[in-house]
Motif scaffolding. Structure first.
Motif, PDB file in Angstrom:
ATOM      1  N   TYR A   1      41.845  43.785  -0.863  1.00 33.23           N
ATOM      2  CA  TYR A   1      42.182  42.451  -1.375  1.00 33.23           C
ATOM      3  C   TYR A   1      41.004  41.475  -1.335  1.00 33.23           C
ATOM      4  CZ  TYR A   1      46.298  44.672   0.732  1.00 33.23           C
ATOM      5  OH  TYR A   1      47.246  45.584   1.152  1.00 33.23           O
ATOM      6  N   ASP A   2      39.830  41.928  -0.975  1.00 30.12           N
ATOM      7  CA  ASP A   2      38.698  41.031  -0.754  1.00 30.12           C
ATOM      8  C   ASP A   2      37.991  40.700  -2.071  1.00 30.12           C
ATOM      9  OD1 ASP A   2      36.928  39.445   0.569  1.00 30.12           O
ATOM     10  OD2 ASP A   2      35.650  41.087   1.267  1.00 30.12           O
ATOM     11  N   PHE A   3      38.701  40.047  -2.963  1.00 37.66           N
ATOM     12  CA  PHE A   3      38.165  39.713  -4.285  1.00 37.66           C
ATOM     13  C   PHE A   3      39.197  38.831  -4.968  1.00 37.66           C
ATOM     14  CE2 PHE A   3      40.883  43.357  -4.656  1.00 37.66           C
ATOM     15  CZ  PHE A   3      41.645  43.091  -5.777  1.00 37.66           C
ATOM     16  N   GLY A   4      38.887  38.371  -6.160  1.00 30.23           N
ATOM     17  CA  GLY A   4      39.889  37.802  -7.052  1.00 30.23           C
ATOM     18  C   GLY A   4      40.349  36.398  -6.714  1.00 30.23           C
ATOM     19  N   PHE A   5      41.575  36.068  -7.146  1.00 32.76           N
ATOM     20  CA  PHE A   5      42.141  34.731  -7.018  1.00 32.76           C
ATOM     21  C   PHE A   5      42.748  34.571  -5.632  1.00 32.76           C
ATOM     22  CE2 PHE A   5      45.314  31.375  -7.887  1.00 32.76           C
ATOM     23  CZ  PHE A   5      44.463  30.425  -8.424  1.00 32.76           C
TER      24      PHE A   5
END
Length: 287
Positions: A228-232
């Protein structure tokens, strides 16, 4: 044409870059001056030390910052955007903010003989980097018609939704829908793991039917992998949902599912996932 871009975060930096690549004269401002100099080194253009100086002589001024307070900080006052923009120019605010703020800024711009569009975007960091954002605009048709060809440098679709504030209202709907979709994916994918389905075969199949969505096709691999270490970021999503809740209260609109998902995002924040992508809802099932 000369334009300014105020705010060079994960969205604004590439958006301003697409304008420069389109051979538009771009002046940038960022609270961290080093970031503005880095942008200039990559794309050319010019750098200003205040929003007002960046806006001087510009046909359009674009802004993409964090929240209502950030927008007011760079827009109002003697060093703000509206103080520097010439009469007849257009201020386009790409920040996801409140509809109330949009109406406030439009009113102030009008007293200066300037025009305003609230124009929040959807598509995330990847959309900004690839120049394929969706833009939801509020304002009058003539102003939108002038700004749209310039926004095409970083947008694959833009639409006038109605009068000032309508762009922000549309973005609220966008985030409400995303919250429900991602929670549905989190529950569905968790179920799939527990019953032993193959993730790739599953998504290849159901994405072709009524369950298909952008979130499914672009997030299923990382959701199954627990990445989950990315994105919005969750922090940004909760900020956006908070704006939607405030607007809903004004109109006595119930958002029970959205409030439930917002509570789940709060759990993720409390466990240190503030900057995780919104698809991290599935992490609640991986304890």
């Amino acid at each position: 044409m000369k334009v300014a871009f105020i705010g060079l975060g994960v969205m604004g930096y590439p958006m301003a870059g697409h304008l420069a690549k389109a051979n538009i004269d771009v002046c940038v401002y960022n609270r961290s001056h080093e970031k503005a100099l880095a942008w200039q080194a990559e794309f050319g253009g010019s750098v200003a030390t205040t929003p007002a100086l960046a806006a001087q002589g510009c046909d359009l001024v674009f802004c993409c910052v964090g929240n209502d307070d950030d927008v007011r900080q760079v827009t109002l006052g003697e060093n703000g955007i509206l103080a520097g923009m010439p009469q007849g120019s257009i201020f386009v605010d790409h920040t996801t903010a409140s509809a109330e703020l949009a109406r406030e800024l439009a009113s102030v711009a009008l007293t200066h003989g300037q025009y305003f569009l609230d124009a929040p975007v959807s598509g995330g960091q990847a959309g900004a980097e690839n120049g394929v954002l969706t833009v939801m605009c509020g304002g009058d048709a003539a102003t939108f018609a002038k700004a749209q060809p310039v926004m095409d440098a970083y947008a694959r679709f833009s639409q006038l939704m109605g009068p000032v504030g309508s762009g922000q209202l549309a973005k609220m709907v966008n985030q409400i829908c995303i919250a429900g979709v991602v929670q549905g994916l989190a529950e569905g994918f968790n179920f799939a793991e527990k019953v032993g389905l193959d993730p790739k075969a599953l998504v290849e199949t159901i994405s072709k039917g009524a369950a298909g969505s952008w979130q499914m096709e672009n997030r299923y691999q990382t959701m199954f992998a627990g990445e989950y270490d990315f994105g919005f970021a969750v922090d940004w999503m909760r900020k956006d949902l908070g704006i939607a809740f405030s607007e809903a209260d004004k109109h006595d609109v119930a958002l029970p599912m959205t409030k439930m998902v917002d509570g789940f995002y709060q759990e993720i924040q409390e466990n240190g996932g503030n900057r995780w992508d919104t698809s991290s809802l599935i992490s609640r099932f991986k304890k």
